[in-house]
Motif scaffolding. Sequence first.
Motif, mmCIF file in Angstrom:
data_model
loop_
_atom_site.group_PDB
_atom_site.id
_atom_site.type_symbol
_atom_site.label_atom_id
_atom_site.label_comp_id
_atom_site.label_asym_id
_atom_site.label_seq_id
_atom_site.Cartn_x
_atom_site.Cartn_y
_atom_site.Cartn_z
ATOM 1 N N GLU A 1 14.212 5.974 5.217
ATOM 2 C CA GLU A 1 12.922 5.890 4.533
ATOM 3 C C GLU A 1 12.979 6.650 3.219
ATOM 4 N N ILE A 2 12.232 6.156 2.254
ATOM 5 C CA ILE A 2 12.124 6.850 0.969
ATOM 6 C C ILE A 2 10.984 7.858 1.080
ATOM 7 N N VAL A 3 11.329 9.137 0.868
ATOM 8 C CA VAL A 3 10.331 10.198 0.994
ATOM 9 C C VAL A 3 9.445 10.235 -0.240
ATOM 10 N N LEU A 4 10.065 10.181 -1.410
ATOM 11 C CA LEU A 4 9.289 10.254 -2.653
ATOM 12 C C LEU A 4 10.134 9.778 -3.828
ATOM 13 N N ALA A 5 9.449 9.459 -4.895
ATOM 14 C CA ALA A 5 10.110 9.146 -6.161
ATOM 15 C C ALA A 5 10.141 10.421 -7.000
ATOM 16 N N ASP B 1 0.832 -1.207 0.000
ATOM 17 C CA ASP B 1 0.000 0.000 0.000
ATOM 18 C C ASP B 1 0.864 1.254 0.000
ATOM 19 N N LEU B 2 1.954 1.240 0.790
ATOM 20 C CA LEU B 2 2.828 2.408 0.842
ATOM 21 C C LEU B 2 3.541 2.613 -0.494
ATOM 22 N N ILE B 3 3.978 1.516 -1.105
ATOM 23 C CA ILE B 3 4.657 1.613 -2.409
ATOM 24 C C ILE B 3 3.714 2.197 -3.457
ATOM 25 N N LYS C 1 2.987 6.029 -2.786
ATOM 26 C CA LYS C 1 4.077 6.920 -3.191
ATOM 27 C C LYS C 1 4.482 6.718 -4.649
ATOM 28 N N ASP C 2 3.870 5.748 -5.317
ATOM 29 C CA ASP C 2 4.178 5.430 -6.715
ATOM 30 C C ASP C 2 5.683 5.243 -6.910
#
Length: 675
Positions: free
Chosen positions: A383-387, A359-361, A364-365
């Motif tokens: 943590e990955i903030v955004l792509a 769901d998180l992936i 954040k696409d």
Amino acid sequence: MDDVLELERRVAELNKILHEYGHAYYDLDAPIVPDSEYDAKMQELLAIEEEHPDLIYPDSPTQRVGGTPLEVFSKVVHRYPMLSLANAFNEADLRDFDRRVQEAAGSVVYVCELKIDGLAVSLQYENGQLVQGSTRGDGAVGEDITANLRTIRSVPLRLQQPLTIEVRGEAYMPKRSFAKLNEDRDEAGEVPFANPRNAAAGSLRQLDPKIAASRNLATFIYAVGGDAEAYNLDSHSDALDKLDQLGLTTNEERKRCATIDEVLDYVAYWTEHRQALDYEIDGIVIKVDNFEAQEQLGYTAKSPRWAIAYKFPAEEVRTKLIDIELSVGRTGVVTPTAILEPVRVAGTTVGRASLHNEDLIREKDIRIGDQVVLRKAGDIIPEIVLAIKDQRTGEEEPFHMPSNCPICSSELVRIEGEVALRCMNPKCPAQMKEALIHFVSRKAMNIEGVGEKLVEQLYAANLVQDVSDLYTLTKESLCTLERIGDKSATNISNAIEQSKANSLEKLLFGLGIRHVGEKVARILAEEYRTLDALEKATAEQLTNIFEIGDIVADAVVTYFSTDEVQEVMNKLRAYGVNTVYKGVTREELPTTGPFAGKTVVLTGKLTGLTRGEAKEQIEALGGTVSGSVSKKTDLVIAGEDAGSKLTKAEELEIEIWDEQAMLDALGVDKNEKND
């Protein structure tokens, strides 16, 4: 009538005693009685209140556990607005602030405080008793969260003096509580919190206070609301001292600075050392100390002219998401992990970051091959903030979770109310290997020489399937494994044999019972004394233990009720593994000796004992081991390359020992230990 009066007298007495005990333990970090004595009086008060609900006072310490869930938060109009602060982002901004202050008020002294990254709150006391707690809201109107704030141990339900006063501060989540909460949420298949501030805010806005109570929040109070002169206070530093006297918790890292250069030195120090704190800060608050000067400077429409908040620059870095790997934990949760081009952020090189769940992936696409922005939540967890979508080439691949376990191919299941997918196969090799790795770990059965690689070998060779099989290993069977020679096999065999003598709490923690961590394992072992007794305990009996709630109780009962677990327990007994608690009970802890009643901090590299061994031995002698140095610290043990904690201990003139002095006090021969 006499009986009623006697009960009322006893309830008032218990309330007073428990507040004193709690203040010493939670606020002063200097317990004055054993936990068992506190627990006994708490149980007595609970029993009386259960029979006589009319004797439950609003400030009863029993009310900290949370009451009936609320339907909605009511609004609170602040008598005095809770203003925000103007921001500074660099040295030039701070010098400009100092110039404006000096032009309007002349030479001043500043008070610098750590800017806690939490949720601003207001506490209203009447005649010394907490009557209301609220959020900042929009500054003029907040929300009534009294029931949730009551659950925080550092919020006194009754002040040390019977004042009617409003105080303001920050509710926050310590880093250790944040890490534990996200670990539990991951295990339960729930979405993790992004950072400690969101976790604290989310906890205090729960309609069920019991949820807030379980989150282990804390507070720092930093101001008196309204007219401070009514309390004969001339300065902000006077106000903070007064708050301390009232039993409220203020931040001891504050400092009075006579010049802007001293302020900049303070900012520079904490910019470098903030990761050593047990809580997250996002900057420094600088205030003019003298209230008369504050009044002269006045306010803008949004903020006071006599204060400013220096904000630390957020460290975010760019890197590439190379792949997404799946791992299966010992509870069956399948977790996607981002494999990154290694990049340095917040002091360490990061090559992996948990993506938690599908769901998180999707939200954040995030796609394989993306350029992504990375940071550390709470300066701890990558943590990955955004792509970065405008950097895409078209070759990036969307990720989809499989429908079957990547290890055993069993169908993955999403339990109602959870977002994680789970492998429900109890014989899944990944789960079984993770359980074995946990069982042999240092904080569990501490079987030296048996690590992740050896567990992989043992499992692949079909020598172990569950934890009890470890005790069937022989020197001969170990020698059949690659790179295990005669000496290594002997050492491993001896370590396995020695682990049989561990106290019960080590075994309970090692079994990996859901929701049973190191602390809960010790509480259960101390309470029930034997594995036999614990296995027979009902959920109702378990929840009678002060620290044990419904979730833990149900997990323990469910675990021991399964046939597979009983089979393993019987084999462990047959192989001679100890199932009895050998530790010292709380009432048996020494009250005299070199560590009795002392708060001790360990810093630097220890060579004679591990940090865990030293902590265990000091606590067995009646000491309390803390992670940070403060005015409440009695003793600092400084090993090799001791850093900022040693410096602070010297500044506070706290007693300092080297490692050898500690070993002498513990009766440990360093040379014999190393041999």
